[in-house]
Scaffold this active site. Structure first.
Site, PDB file in Angstrom:
ATOM      1  N   ASP A 453      15.620  43.185  30.610  1.00 17.84           N
ATOM      2  CA  ASP A 453      15.170  44.560  30.347  1.00 17.84           C
ATOM      3  C   ASP A 453      15.566  45.007  28.925  1.00 17.84           C
ATOM      4  O   ASP A 453      16.382  44.345  28.265  1.00 17.84           O
ATOM      5  CB  ASP A 453      15.789  45.492  31.402  1.00 17.84           C
ATOM      6  CG  ASP A 453      14.898  46.678  31.727  1.00 17.84           C
ATOM      7  OD1 ASP A 453      14.042  47.033  30.896  1.00 17.84           O
ATOM      8  OD2 ASP A 453      15.069  47.255  32.820  1.00 17.84           O
ATOM      9  N   ASP A 519       6.853  50.779  35.185  1.00 18.12           N
ATOM     10  CA  ASP A 519       7.713  51.290  36.255  1.00 18.12           C
ATOM     11  C   ASP A 519       6.911  52.113  37.257  1.00 18.12           C
ATOM     12  O   ASP A 519       7.477  52.638  38.210  1.00 18.12           O
ATOM     13  CB  ASP A 519       8.846  52.147  35.672  1.00 18.12           C
ATOM     14  CG  ASP A 519      10.030  51.294  35.229  1.00 18.12           C
ATOM     15  OD1 ASP A 519      10.034  50.083  35.534  1.00 18.12           O
ATOM     16  OD2 ASP A 519      10.942  51.833  34.576  1.00 18.12           O
TER      17      ASP A 519
END
Ligand code: GLA
Length: 721
Positions: A453, A519
């Site tokens: 990430d 997301d």
């Protein structure tokens, strides 16, 4: 009149021609990049060049005749220069002349490659330009610039360009934000520069993604399109430029801060690749990019394992008990990989602390991760782990011990975002610290997968203590770290995530095999995010998850059929608390996972096709097998259709001369408002030639909004004469 030798090179592959012309000893000019011109003799190429040569009149600036792939002011180019830089204010306008006679070489994988060496002796610069046309018709260019002078040369930019013809009057690129990536924007090709710049050190949630120029109204299946993409995850500039003299081009390169790239005597730098694809309709452009990724040496050869990710299932609420129960439920519905997301390390109980402390949390995992990993492996699943190696929390052992490893421009720490800072991986100590922690994790546990990430921007990112700009060196160090981990743990796979789809580019994808597209798992929005992410990356390289009934990002509720059908198309996964699901829901989800597994060979190897349906409420897309013997399509209603009656759904990409049987499979329970009960042929199937399915289309009933169904198209034996 002096006659100069003009050399021509014609590269042809995958339905694309590239004609390079090198007048005198100048850098190559693209005479044609687009549809295949067929075999051309040297005299044809010469005639093409002569026919196109217009009288210059009294000003070469009015003729866009000699714009090379690295445009030079010295040759009357008045737009953005290819090579920008200076040696203390001098040598800023190079005039490069080739030193060898370039030829086309063909490599073992069918790539046609031209290497051009050029020099400007007065400016003390050398350039080695590489131009490659791959077997799939994808073009790419890069250069290595060498300072042959005694004094340092500061590089401002190295930009490659490709011309597009004047019928390319319309531009398409993308923007976006967190949980809403890849929103298309279209506009006329303006005079001047339309530039998309990244100065945040990562490709961006608002990334341009692809910059396309095309014929008016070009769509997925029609209209010629020329598109570029820079294979780079750091700062960059990709642009379309149009001048008064008719020049129209697409270009791009790294964006450098002042003084960021300085070449000492004899030093070189190599640019990222600028990728360029031509096609009729976006689907053809996409096919070239997909074929490219699938041909890479690291492209996964085995089926993409259905993934269970813990993030939206438990967030930071981790415990052995909770996660073994989740793993059990995941395995029962067919998951093959279990990814433990954020919250397993240091003192990380929420997102305020501990990035940089990549050791298992003794509070949450008193016996380490071993018991969970063994449990997951015992269920037959692979184990994956979330990491964010480039980041550091102010509240961490790392930041306390080594504040000098955090990026800092001019003696001050930059702004926090999500309570985090960026670790300067170009600092050897910082790099070694993170690498050693990650290598230890990979050594101590059976970890097959890292979700990598990257949640904070790298703006204002300077090397401490001096504050020199650091994004370029950091980006290269991040690539190096990924490469080192891949070598340390053979078979390891890395997913590129950056607050969702903020690092989706062909630079990072030289080492990653999956991106987390967003997301946002709300299927209504996710469908568009996926469709546009697939423009660059093959579906098997894009994570697509089934989320909770009520979307955590939008609050919308959707039937499982819509959520699962949306997730079916990519690298499928599940990101929901399965321990709270009913037995019926688990059975239905299991059926969708089984359907995905039964069809993933097709989904992950086939050609992506997209319908240009006239009603924006109706979306049609599919995947057609390489031999066009079968295909799977999705028909979705993303809003209320404008009409009440049946609409015709054209199924693109089939062989017009072949006969197929079309059915409507309904994995899981038939759902309310389902098609199979209402369409007479849905279960038994209807047999029709590809020409009819592709041109006349199948009459389909309008769906309830935010519902979708599949159409499976399979071969039927040829009729006996
Ligand atoms: C980012 C990612 C999410 C999740 C969280 C964890 O937002 O995009 O998928 O991993 O971080 O903090």
């Amino acid at each position: 009149m002096t006659t100069e030798t003009v050399q021509h090179l014609h590269l042809r592959a995958g339905g694309v021609s590239l004609v390079l012309e090198m007048p005198g000893r100048r850098l190559p000019v693209v005479r044609h990049w687009g549809a295949d011109l067929g075999p051309l003799e040297e005299e044809d190429l010469a005639a093409l060049a002569t026919a196109g040569r217009v009288p210059v009149g009294d000003s070469p600036f009015d003729v866009a005749d000699s714009v090379s792939v690295l445009p030079e002011h010295a040759l009357a180019w008045t737009g953005r220069p290819g090579l920008e830089g200076s040696r203390g204010g001098r040598d800023w306008s190079p005039a490069l002349r080739t030193t060898t006679r370039p030829e086309v070489e063909t490599t073992a994988d069918g790539t046609q490659r031209v290497v051009v060496r050029a020099t400007d002796e007065a400016a003390h610069l050398e350039v080695q330009l590489e131009v490659e046309l791959h077997a799939q018709g994808l073009l790419r260019l890069r250069s290595t610039v060498t300072n042959t002078g005694a004094d340092p040369y500061v590089v401002g930019a190295v930009r490659h360009t490709v011309p597009v013809p004047e019928q390319a009057t319309e531009l398409l690129d993308f923007t976006g934000r967190h949980t809403y990536e890849r929103i298309p924007q279209r506009q006329p090709f303006p005079a001047g520069v339309h530039s998309r710049e990244v100065r945040t050190g990562r490709t961006g949630l608002d990334a341009y993604h692809l910059l396309c120029a095309g014929e008016p109204g070009f769509g997925f299946r029609h209209g010629a399109v020329w598109a570029v993409h820079l294979g780079w995850s750091g700062n960059q500039q990709v642009y379309a430029e149009r001048l008064h003299n008719g020049a129209r081009l697409l270009g791009g390169g790294e964006a450098l801060e002042h003084g960021e790239l300085q070449l000492g005597a004899g030093e070189s730098c190599t640019t990222p690749w600028l990728y360029a694809a031509y096609g009729v309709g976006l689907d053809e452009v996409t096919a070239r990019f997909h074929a490219w990724s699938r041909s890479r040496p690291h492209a996964p050869a085995r089926p993409r394992p259905v993934t269970l990710n813990t993030w939206e299932a438990v967030y930071f609420d981790q415990s052995l008990e909770r996660l073994t129960a989740l793993a059990d439920a995941g395995a029962a519905v067919g998951a093959e990989r279990f990814v433990l997301d954020d919250g397993w390390f240091g003192g990380r109980r929420d997102d305020t602390t501990s990035l940089g402390d990549w050791a298992v949390s003794p509070q949450v995992w008193p016996d380490g991760l071993g018991p969970l990993v063994e449990h997951v492996r015992g269920l037959g699943m692979e184990f994956g782990l979330w990491v964010e190696p480039e980041m550091v929390s102010a509240e961490s052992e790392l930041a306390r011990a080594h504040p000098e490893w955090l990026f800092s421009a001019g003696g001050r720490r930059g702004l926090e975002s999500r309570q985090q800072h960026v670790l300067d991986l170009a600092h050897p100590g910082a790099y070694a610290h993170v690498r050693d922690q990650l290598v230890a994790l990979l050594r101590d546990h059976d970890i097959a997968y890292l979700k990598w990430d990257h949640n904070r921007y790298l703006n204002d990112a300077g090397h401490a203590p001096g504050g020199e700009p650091g994004v370029r060196a950091h980006t290269l160090a991040a690539y190096r770290l990924m490469d080192e981990l891949l070598r340390a743990r053979p078979g390891l796979e890395i997913e590129s995530c950056a607050g969702g789809g903020g690092r989706v580019d062909l630079g990072v994808m030289e080492r990653c095999v999956r991106v987390w597209a967003s997301d946002c798992i709300d299927p209504l929005e996710r469908r568009d995010i996926q469709r546009w992410t697939f423009l660059l990356l093959p579906p098997g390289w894009v994570g697509t998850h089934v989320g909770a009934t009520r979307s955590h990002t939008t609050g919308r509720r959707h039937d499982l059929s819509f959520r699962a059908e949306t997730a079916l198309w990519g690298h499928m996964g599940i990101e929901a608390d399965l321990t709270a699901a009913t037995p019926e829901e688990l059975a239905e989800l299991g059926a969708w996972v089984a359907f995905h597994k039964a069809h993933r060979a097709l989904l992950h190897s086939g050609t992506v096709v997209t319908g240009d349906h006239p009603d924006p409420a109706v979306q049609v897309h599919g995947v057609v097998a390489p031999g066009r013997d079968r295909a799977l399509y999705s028909v979705a209603s993303v809003a209320r259709p404008a009409t009440t009656g049946p609409h015709r759904v054209r199924l693109p990409g089939l062989d017009p001369a072949r006969r197929y049987r079309a059915t409507v499979p309904e994995p899981g329970a038939p759902w309310s408002g389902g098609v199979a009960d209402r369409v007479p042929w849905a279960r038994e199937g209807v047999v029709l030639p590809g020409s009819v399915l592709g041109q006349a289309g199948l009459p389909m009933l309008p769906l309830l909004p935010e519902h979708s169904h599949l159409v499976l198209v399979e071969p039927v034996p040829d009729r006996q004469p």
